[in-house]
Design a protein around this motif. Structure first.
Motif, PDB file in Angstrom:
ATOM      1  N   ALA A 181       0.838  -1.200   0.000  1.00 23.80           N
ATOM      2  CA  ALA A 181       0.000   0.000   0.000  1.00 23.80           C
ATOM      3  C   ALA A 181       0.876   1.254   0.000  1.00 23.80           C
ATOM      4  N   TYR A 182       1.634   1.433  -1.073  1.00 24.55           N
ATOM      5  CA  TYR A 182       2.502   2.600  -1.197  1.00 24.55           C
ATOM      6  C   TYR A 182       2.540   3.034  -2.657  1.00 24.55           C
ATOM      7  N   ARG A 183       3.121   4.228  -2.887  1.00 25.78           N
ATOM      8  CA  ARG A 183       3.130   4.778  -4.235  1.00 25.78           C
ATOM      9  C   ARG A 183       4.194   4.113  -5.102  1.00 25.78           C
ATOM     10  N   GLU A 184       5.417   4.013  -4.596  1.00 21.40           N
ATOM     11  CA  GLU A 184       6.494   3.426  -5.385  1.00 21.40           C
ATOM     12  C   GLU A 184       7.576   2.868  -4.477  1.00 21.40           C
ATOM     13  N   ARG A 185       8.312   1.950  -5.042  1.00 18.48           N
ATOM     14  CA  ARG A 185       9.437   1.339  -4.338  1.00 18.48           C
ATOM     15  C   ARG A 185      10.724   1.990  -4.836  1.00 18.48           C
ATOM     16  N   LEU A 186      11.609   2.361  -3.911  1.00 13.85           N
ATOM     17  CA  LEU A 186      12.825   3.086  -4.245  1.00 13.85           C
ATOM     18  C   LEU A 186      14.056   2.220  -3.977  1.00 13.85           C
ATOM     19  N   ARG A 217       6.305   0.347   8.506  1.00 12.11           N
ATOM     20  CA  ARG A 217       6.866   1.091   7.376  1.00 12.11           C
ATOM     21  C   ARG A 217       5.797   1.957   6.720  1.00 12.11           C
ATOM     22  N   GLU A 218       4.551   1.479   6.711  1.00  9.85           N
ATOM     23  CA  GLU A 218       3.455   2.256   6.130  1.00  9.85           C
ATOM     24  C   GLU A 218       3.192   3.552   6.896  1.00  9.85           C
ATOM     25  N   MET A 219       3.766   3.671   8.084  1.00  8.87           N
ATOM     26  CA  MET A 219       3.614   4.894   8.881  1.00  8.87           C
ATOM     27  C   MET A 219       4.748   5.880   8.626  1.00  8.87           C
ATOM     28  N   GLY A 220       5.634   5.561   7.667  1.00  7.46           N
ATOM     29  CA  GLY A 220       6.766   6.428   7.392  1.00  7.46           C
ATOM     30  C   GLY A 220       7.915   6.245   8.358  1.00  7.46           C
ATOM     31  N   LEU A 221       8.000   5.077   8.992  1.00 10.17           N
ATOM     32  CA  LEU A 221       9.045   4.805   9.978  1.00 10.17           C
ATOM     33  C   LEU A 221      10.134   3.921   9.382  1.00 10.17           C
ATOM     34  N   ASP A 222      11.309   3.969  10.007  1.00 14.93           N
ATOM     35  CA  ASP A 222      12.415   3.089   9.641  1.00 14.93           C
ATOM     36  C   ASP A 222      12.406   1.897  10.586  1.00 14.93           C
ATOM     37  N   VAL A 223      12.313   0.693  10.029  1.00 17.98           N
ATOM     38  CA  VAL A 223      12.215  -0.525  10.822  1.00 17.98           C
ATOM     39  C   VAL A 223      13.408  -1.416  10.513  1.00 17.98           C
ATOM     40  N   LEU A 224      14.030  -1.946  11.545  1.00 18.46           N
ATOM     41  CA  LEU A 224      15.133  -2.892  11.392  1.00 18.46           C
ATOM     42  C   LEU A 224      14.668  -4.261  11.855  1.00 18.46           C
ATOM     43  N   VAL A 225      14.736  -5.248  10.953  1.00 16.16           N
ATOM     44  CA  VAL A 225      14.360  -6.622  11.284  1.00 16.16           C
ATOM     45  C   VAL A 225      15.637  -7.443  11.433  1.00 16.16           C
ATOM     46  N   LEU A 261      12.894   0.253   0.679  1.00 19.02           N
ATOM     47  CA  LEU A 261      12.571   1.658   0.906  1.00 19.02           C
ATOM     48  C   LEU A 261      11.414   2.025  -0.011  1.00 19.02           C
ATOM     49  N   VAL A 262      10.366   2.627   0.530  1.00 16.64           N
ATOM     50  CA  VAL A 262       9.180   2.942  -0.274  1.00 16.64           C
ATOM     51  C   VAL A 262       8.767   4.393  -0.058  1.00 16.64           C
ATOM     52  N   ARG A 263       8.131   4.965  -1.092  1.00 12.62           N
ATOM     53  CA  ARG A 263       7.513   6.280  -0.972  1.00 12.62           C
ATOM     54  C   ARG A 263       6.010   6.066  -0.821  1.00 12.62           C
ATOM     55  N   LEU A 264       5.459   6.591   0.253  1.00 10.63           N
ATOM     56  CA  LEU A 264       4.049   6.408   0.554  1.00 10.63           C
ATOM     57  C   LEU A 264       3.188   7.379  -0.246  1.00 10.63           C
ATOM     58  N   HIS A 265       1.882   7.195  -0.185  1.00  9.80           N
ATOM     59  CA  HIS A 265       0.964   8.094  -0.890  1.00  9.80           C
ATOM     60  C   HIS A 265       1.058   9.523  -0.362  1.00  9.80           C
ATOM     61  N   SER A 266       1.494   9.661   0.894  1.00  5.48           N
ATOM     62  CA  SER A 266       1.618  10.992   1.492  1.00  5.48           C
ATOM     63  C   SER A 266       2.883  11.709   1.032  1.00  5.48           C
ATOM     64  N   GLY A 267       3.776  11.003   0.333  1.00  4.89           N
ATOM     65  CA  GLY A 267       5.049  11.585  -0.083  1.00  4.89           C
ATOM     66  C   GLY A 267       6.183  11.275   0.867  1.00  4.89           C
ATOM     67  N   THR A 309       8.663   8.776   3.197  1.00  6.30           N
ATOM     68  CA  THR A 309       9.297   7.491   2.913  1.00  6.30           C
ATOM     69  C   THR A 309       9.361   6.653   4.185  1.00  6.30           C
ATOM     70  N   GLY A 310       9.322   5.350   4.001  1.00  7.97           N
ATOM     71  CA  GLY A 310       9.479   4.402   5.097  1.00  7.97           C
ATOM     72  C   GLY A 310      10.374   3.272   4.629  1.00  7.97           C
ATOM     73  N   ALA A 311      11.032   2.610   5.561  1.00  4.08           N
ATOM     74  CA  ALA A 311      12.003   1.589   5.164  1.00  4.08           C
ATOM     75  C   ALA A 311      11.956   0.391   6.099  1.00  4.08           C
ATOM     76  N   VAL A 312      12.113  -0.788   5.512  1.00  5.65           N
ATOM     77  CA  VAL A 312      12.363  -2.012   6.267  1.00  5.65           C
ATOM     78  C   VAL A 312      13.749  -2.500   5.865  1.00  5.65           C
ATOM     79  N   THR A 313      14.667  -2.499   6.813  1.00  5.54           N
ATOM     80  CA  THR A 313      16.013  -3.024   6.600  1.00  5.54           C
ATOM     81  C   THR A 313      16.082  -4.386   7.264  1.00  5.54           C
ATOM     82  N   MET A 314      16.521  -5.392   6.527  1.00  7.31           N
ATOM     83  CA  MET A 314      16.544  -6.742   7.085  1.00  7.31           C
ATOM     84  C   MET A 314      17.956  -7.283   7.143  1.00  7.31           C
ATOM     85  N   ILE A 315      18.353  -7.720   8.323  1.00  3.67           N
ATOM     86  CA  ILE A 315      19.654  -8.360   8.537  1.00  3.67           C
ATOM     87  C   ILE A 315      19.390  -9.726   9.147  1.00  3.67           C
ATOM     88  N   GLY A 316      19.738 -10.753   8.402  1.00  4.77           N
ATOM     89  CA  GLY A 316      19.509 -12.114   8.872  1.00  4.77           C
ATOM     90  C   GLY A 316      20.821 -12.813   9.186  1.00  4.77           C
TER      91      GLY A 316
END
Length: 591
Positions: A209-214, A329-337, A382-388, A390-397
């Motif tokens: 549910a975002y505008r584009e993936r960056l 991430r949909e809230m415009g937050l940076d999340v580290l998994v 990293l995604v750009r939301l409809h609001s303009g 950005t939010g990000a999910v960074t994953m380190i496994g």
């Protein structure tokens, strides 16, 4: 979750945690949740294969007592995560059951068949609306917010709605529970949708549910010098940390969770030993969060599925964690998994594949292992939301290859899809070099992809410096191997100088003391300043009359760099060591 689908079946076969069911009424779908009735207990399961009227299910509990002929009720719902305010600070199992709330009447192990709500349904949250009647919104749009710990928890338009909808009504600001209707939306067909704070989402389906993936366009700062400077991870990027037992994977993950530049930390303890997980659970509430000043647990969610818990839930746990990350991430937050470890998750796939009698791939892992690993890591981004925003999910496994063999299938499948590889070395760990990331084996694709941005953000010659340092480390290692054969007498004094330079950089820059408040985490501004000074020392052509003189000089220079690491940046001690290093470099400069 109740039986609402009208689909029923009976057990016709049991093979470990896989149960075969014959559908007697209705139809089922892939990934649908069902319950096996065992006396008074209802055991949760997921459909993983359908062949006509026969469905194979993986049961998320101990299957002791299940017999042929027992009833199975299907729910009509896919295996889903509950998304709402109240997730932060929680400790869940792989099925998102709050572990603090589960009863334990079997002493050591949790009692099976216990399922409690993931979110407190009675708690009131102070809602602040952000939309008005007549506004047009899309999936994931921000309808309002409630305060949750240190963040504004955005109340999102349903993540699955199609196209645009119009706001029909909005409640005034005030205290509401997660099930109260806050907003009513109407689509173009005239259908209305009631929106509350709580929604569910299938864990094996990515939220889009975002505008584009960056493409990741900036660094995610971790505070770990060897990662940020040498093998960086992009914001919204992916990385893997493979290493043998005891090489420091868990400690490194805990440091990343504490100091990384992320709003939310999600730790997925997937099949790791219970002792390590319990240590994490007890330590996180006691650790001070340098970002917020409160408890580290206040911005952390732990998905816990230890090696002593049901194997099938390992697969669900990692998907639950990444789904919650996409939600924030949909809230415009940076999340580290932080997933620890994907090897245990892959072993759960292997076990179920064997029970399904599928054709095995390398080392008996399923042939589709690579595609499953790729599908998991590509949910970061990293995604750009409809609001303009950005939010990000960074994953380190982390990966736990048997015997530290990086050629095994899980490690190789992971290396094909991640952007950075931080390989832990048993040799460096035994030498007490922490973090034990091998600077010769590790790599990062983000250094080259972000070359222009790094030079602009950090220093005009940043990437050029890193390339020179990497070359110097390789040359130093080659001379070190040569010395083990011919001894110090067999090399020139210039080669010894190159070797000592590499050893100095390793000891005084790549290694960090996690128990020191200053050295445990290094801000990027200090990394740039320290690395430029170190680069000056590495590129200076020193002159020595003999080899003992060279060793004595570099021992003093290394000690000055090392002691500077323990001084707060800008302090008088820090500036004194910096002047001392400059003077030593100038005194030994041959040019």
């Amino acid at each position: 979750m109740s039986d609402v689908s009208g689909t029923h079946g009976v057990v016709v076969g049991i093979n470990g945690n896989m149960v075969t069911v014959e559908i007697t009424a209705g139809k089922t779908v892939q990934n649908e949740v069902a319950f096996v009735q065992v006396g008074q207990e209802r055991l949760k399961a997921e459909v993983i294969r359908i062949q006509g009227d026969i469905a194979n299910m993986q049961v998320f509990e101990d299957t002791k007592g299940i017999m042929v002929g027992m009833n199975v009720d299907f729910t009509g719902e896919l295996l889903s995560a509950t998304l709402a305010p109240g997730l932060l600070g929680m400790i869940y199992d792989g099925l998102q059951n709050p572990l603090r709330l589960l009863e334990n009447r079997q002493d050591f192990f949790l009692m099976r068949g216990q399922y409690v709500p993931s979110i407190d349904p009675e708690k009131k949250w102070e809602f602040h609306p952000e939309v008005s009647v007549g506004d047009t919104v899309k999936a994931g749009a921000w309808l309002g917010w409630v305060p949750e710990m240190h963040i504004k928890h955005r109340i999102l338009a349903p993540l699955g709605i199609l196209g645009s909808t119009t706001v029909e009504s909005v409640v005034p600001g005030g205290a509401y529970s997660v099930h109260d209707t806050l907003v009513v939306l109407k689509n173009k067909r005239g259908d209305t949708v009631k929106v509350s704070m709580l929604q569910t989402w299938p864990v094996k389906k990515a939220i889009k549910a975002y505008r584009e993936r960056l493409y990741p366009n900036e660094l995610m700062i971790t505070g770990c010098r060897i990662i940020d400077s040498m093998f960086p991870v992009g914001r919204g990027g992916t990385a893997c940390i493979p290493g043998p037992f005891g090489a420091g994977k868990t400690v490194l993950q805990q440091l990343l969770s504490r100091y990384a530049a992320a709003d939310i930390i999600i730790v997925v303890a997937c099949g790791e030993r219970a002792g390590e997980v319990v240590e994490t659970i007890y330590e996180f509430p006691e650790l001070k969060d340098p970002r917020t000043g409160g408890s580290l647990m206040d911005r952390t969610i732990i998905i816990c599925n230890t090696s002593s818990m049901p194997v099938a839930a390992r697969e669900a746990s990692i998907y639950t964690g990444i789904t919650i990350a996409e939600y924030y991430r949909e809230m415009g937050l940076d999340v580290l998994v932080l997933a620890d470890s994907t090897s245990r998750w892959a072993q759960a796939l292997r076990e179920m594949s064997g029970r399904l009698e599928e054709i095995p791939g390398e080392e008996a892992f399923p042939a589709y292992l690579e595609s499953r690993v790729a599908n998991l890591y590509e949910r970061a981004g990293l995604v750009r939301l409809h609001s303009g925003k950005t939010g990000a999910v960074t994953m380190i496994g982390t990966v736990s290859p048997a015997g530290g063999n990086f050629e095994e299938p899980v490690t190789q499948a992971t290396l094909k899809v991640v952007g950075a590889f931080h390989g832990l070395s048993r040799k460096r760990s035994d030498e007490r070099k922490y973090p034990a990331i091998d600077p010769l084996d590790s790599w990062s694709l983000y250094t080259e992809h972000l070359k222009d941005d790094l030079n602009a953000q950090l220093d005009p010659h940043w990437v050029e410096m890193l390339q020179y340092i990497a070359s110097a480390l390789r040359r130093s290692a080659e001379i070190g191997r040569m010395m083990t054969v011919v001894g110090e007498e067999g090399i020139s004094i210039d080669d010894l100088s190159l070797y000592l330079k590499g050893d100095m950089f390793d000891a005084a820059y790549l290694q960090q003391n996690a128990f020191n408040d200053v050295d445990a985490s290094t801000p990027i501004e200090r990394q740039v300043r320290d690395l430029k000074l170190m680069h000056k020392a590495l590129t200076t052509a020193f002159h020595f009359d003999d080899k003992p003189g060279a060793r004595k000089f570099f021992a003093s220079l290394q000690d000055a760099f090392y002691q500077k690491n323990y001084c707060p940046m800008g302090s008088s001690e820090y500036l004194d060591y910096e002047r001392k290093i400059e003077e030593m470099i100038a005194s030994g400069d041959q040019s």
